[in-house]
Design an enzyme around this catalytic site. Structure first.
Site, PDB file in Angstrom:
ATOM      1  N   ARG A  54       0.822  -1.224   0.000  1.00 18.80           N
ATOM      2  CA  ARG A  54       0.000   0.000   0.000  1.00 18.80           C
ATOM      3  C   ARG A  54       0.853   1.270   0.000  1.00 18.80           C
ATOM      4  O   ARG A  54       0.416   2.307  -0.455  1.00 18.80           O
ATOM      5  CB  ARG A  54      -0.972   0.020   1.196  1.00 18.80           C
ATOM      6  N   ASP A 178      -6.464  18.917 -15.295  1.00 15.99           N
ATOM      7  CA  ASP A 178      -6.960  17.597 -15.682  1.00 15.99           C
ATOM      8  C   ASP A 178      -6.736  17.484 -17.190  1.00 15.99           C
ATOM      9  O   ASP A 178      -7.416  18.115 -17.988  1.00 15.99           O
ATOM     10  CB  ASP A 178      -8.444  17.473 -15.312  1.00 15.99           C
ATOM     11  N   LYS A 203      -8.828   6.271 -19.195  1.00 14.73           N
ATOM     12  CA  LYS A 203      -9.209   6.736 -20.531  1.00 14.73           C
ATOM     13  C   LYS A 203      -8.066   6.483 -21.520  1.00 14.73           C
ATOM     14  O   LYS A 203      -7.617   5.353 -21.623  1.00 14.73           O
ATOM     15  CB  LYS A 203      -9.633   8.195 -20.447  1.00 14.73           C
TER      16      LYS A 203
HETATM   17  C1  LIG Z   1     -13.257   9.799 -16.346  1.00 22.96           C
HETATM   18  C2  LIG Z   1     -12.734  11.131 -15.959  1.00 22.96           C
HETATM   19  C3  LIG Z   1     -12.407  11.442 -14.629  1.00 22.96           C
HETATM   20  C4  LIG Z   1     -12.622  10.437 -13.507  1.00 22.96           C
HETATM   21  O1  LIG Z   1     -11.734   9.375 -13.624  1.00 22.96           O
HETATM   22  P1  LIG Z   1     -12.059   7.850 -13.146  1.00 22.96           P
HETATM   23  O2  LIG Z   1     -10.854   7.111 -13.587  1.00 22.96           O
HETATM   24  O3  LIG Z   1     -13.335   7.438 -13.793  1.00 22.96           O
HETATM   25  O4  LIG Z   1     -12.184   7.918 -11.657  1.00 22.96           O
HETATM   26  C5  LIG Z   1     -11.885  12.687 -14.354  1.00 22.96           C
HETATM   27  N1  LIG Z   1     -11.704  13.607 -15.330  1.00 22.96           N
HETATM   28  C6  LIG Z   1     -12.012  13.357 -16.610  1.00 22.96           C
HETATM   29  C7  LIG Z   1     -11.792  14.401 -17.654  1.00 22.96           C
HETATM   30  C8  LIG Z   1     -12.539  12.113 -16.975  1.00 22.96           C
HETATM   31  O5  LIG Z   1     -12.855  11.869 -18.256  1.00 22.96           O
END
Ligand SMILES: *Cc1c(COP(=O)(O)O)cnc(C)c1O
Length: 383
Positions: A54, A178, A203
């Protein structure tokens, strides 16, 4: 293609997974190390560098090192999901602090931010993507984080990262970007002065719709904030498991050809449906008609990403009818996989969604572009 300065281009680094066998057995890919705990010798000193899984997943280190290199950062940390990565950043704040965030962003994160900030007495202002709006919302002394997503869901607004960083830094705040949609193929936020890059690695980084993971990258691993983020992952138990980390690295080896191909497909689809009689608007930063096009041209390299949205002239009914008729685009949420997905975003987000109900969000994959265009064309022909 990169001009030749002697260093391998990022696509080369990625293809090799940034890995050189150090075990002496000649492996061309790193091993998976599933042990949760690691032994100590008779003197009770640890036999190796690790104590407990962890704290730091050994199998995640090759993927972390590769992502740090691709982002031009110095350290990357993998998390159990994108949301876990985002939470590890937000949980560095204290009651009384303040966050400025973009209103148009991944809805799950926006909803969590609103709930978390309300419960923990952290101020939150959700604003337009223009740097002037971000700057105007900053409360000097209180604002600790400026949070942006570019291109942002589901209208693919573009934030000028360098201008947002300047606004944050002028007031002692940090900028988190992000960059899930842009990926390091198109944008390197750290080079534009962002402090932390966040990814939902579920993604495009993984790219095969078979791993949930998140990542953060920094150029300043010694900073207090990063130390706290590292502690939040360790003590909050938000690490990624060894098998997921290994799969993610395998996905990242093909990041460049996948993203380049998908972006090129998205550009072709956007161009085809711009001005189409059934389509009221095509939202894609690669189109000159998009409000973020000029900044995107400056800030993104080699394409504008694989995400676009179509607003249907026939409204909600037409949008749902098109989704229902697609044969190659699959009806599912998420993005960044090799297979193309289509979704009626307002339905996915639910009753409180600010997304117009004529909007279809497309995650474009690596299929043949003509097949994808023909699929949408036949789906639209009947509405
Ligand atoms: C999917 C997504 C998230 C969240 O991520 P998870 O891996 O589903 O927890 C955050 N920001 C963007 C732009 C996303 O497409």
């Amino acid at each position: 293609m990169a001009e030749h300065d002697g260093l391998p281009a990022p696509a080369t680094t990625a293809a090799h997974a940034g890995f050189a066998d150090t075990g002496g057995a000649g492996d061309v890919v790193p091993p998976i190390r599933p042990a949760t705990t690691f032994t100590r010798g008779t003197d009770y000193a640890l036999d190796g560098p690790d104590e407990y899984q962890r704290d730091d997943t050994p199998s995640a280190r090759p993927a972390e090192a590769l992502l740090a290199r691709l982002e031009g950062g110095r350290e990357a940390l993998l998390f159990a999901s994108g949301m876990a990565a985002a939470a590890a950043v937000v949980q560095t704040l204290r009651p009384g602090d303040h966050i400025v965030a973009q209103r148009a962003m991944y809805w799950g994160l926006r909803a969590w931010l609103e709930d978390f900030c309300a419960r923990w007495q952290i101020g939150l202002d959700l604003v337009a993507p223009e740097a002037a709006a971000l700057r105007a919302a900053i409360r000097p002394g209180r604002t600790k984080l400026v949070w942006v997503e570019t291109p942002s869901n589901p209208t693919w607004d573009i934030v000028d990262i360098a201008a947002a960083a300047a606004a944050a830094h002028d007031h002692g705040a940090r900028l988190v970007v992000d960059s899930t949609v842009a990926t390091p193929v198109h944008t390197q936020p750290l080079a534009l002065d962002a402090d932390v890059v966040m990814h939902s690695a579920s993604k495009a980084l993984n790219g095969h719709s078979d791993v949930v993971a998140g990542a953060l990258v920094t150029a300043e691993p010694e900073s207090d904030v990063w130390r706290q983020i590292r502690a939040n992952r360790k003590e909050g138990g938000a690490i990624l498991g060894p098998f997921e980390a290994w799969l993610l690295l395998r996905g990242m080896r093909t990041l460049f050809p996948r993203v380049e191909r998908a972006s090129d497909n998205a550009r072709r689809i956007a161009a085809h449906f711009a001005g189409h009689t059934k389509v009221a608007a095509v939202l894609y930063p690669g189109l000159e008609s998009h409000p973020g096009h000029a900044v995107a041209t400056r800030q993104m390299r080699g394409g504008f990403g694989s995400m676009l949205s179509l607003r249907m002239a026939g409204g909600r009914g037409a949008a749902l009818a098109v989704v229902g008729r697609c044969r190659i685009f699959q009806r599912a949420t998420s993005l960044g996989g090799v297979e193309s997905l289509i979704e009626h975003r307002a339905t996915i987000e639910g009753a409180d969604s600010p997304v117009p109900d004529d909007l279809l969000r497309l995650s474009v994959g690596i299929e043949d572009a003509a097949d994808l265009i023909a699929d949408l064309d036949q789906a639209m022909a009947a509405v």
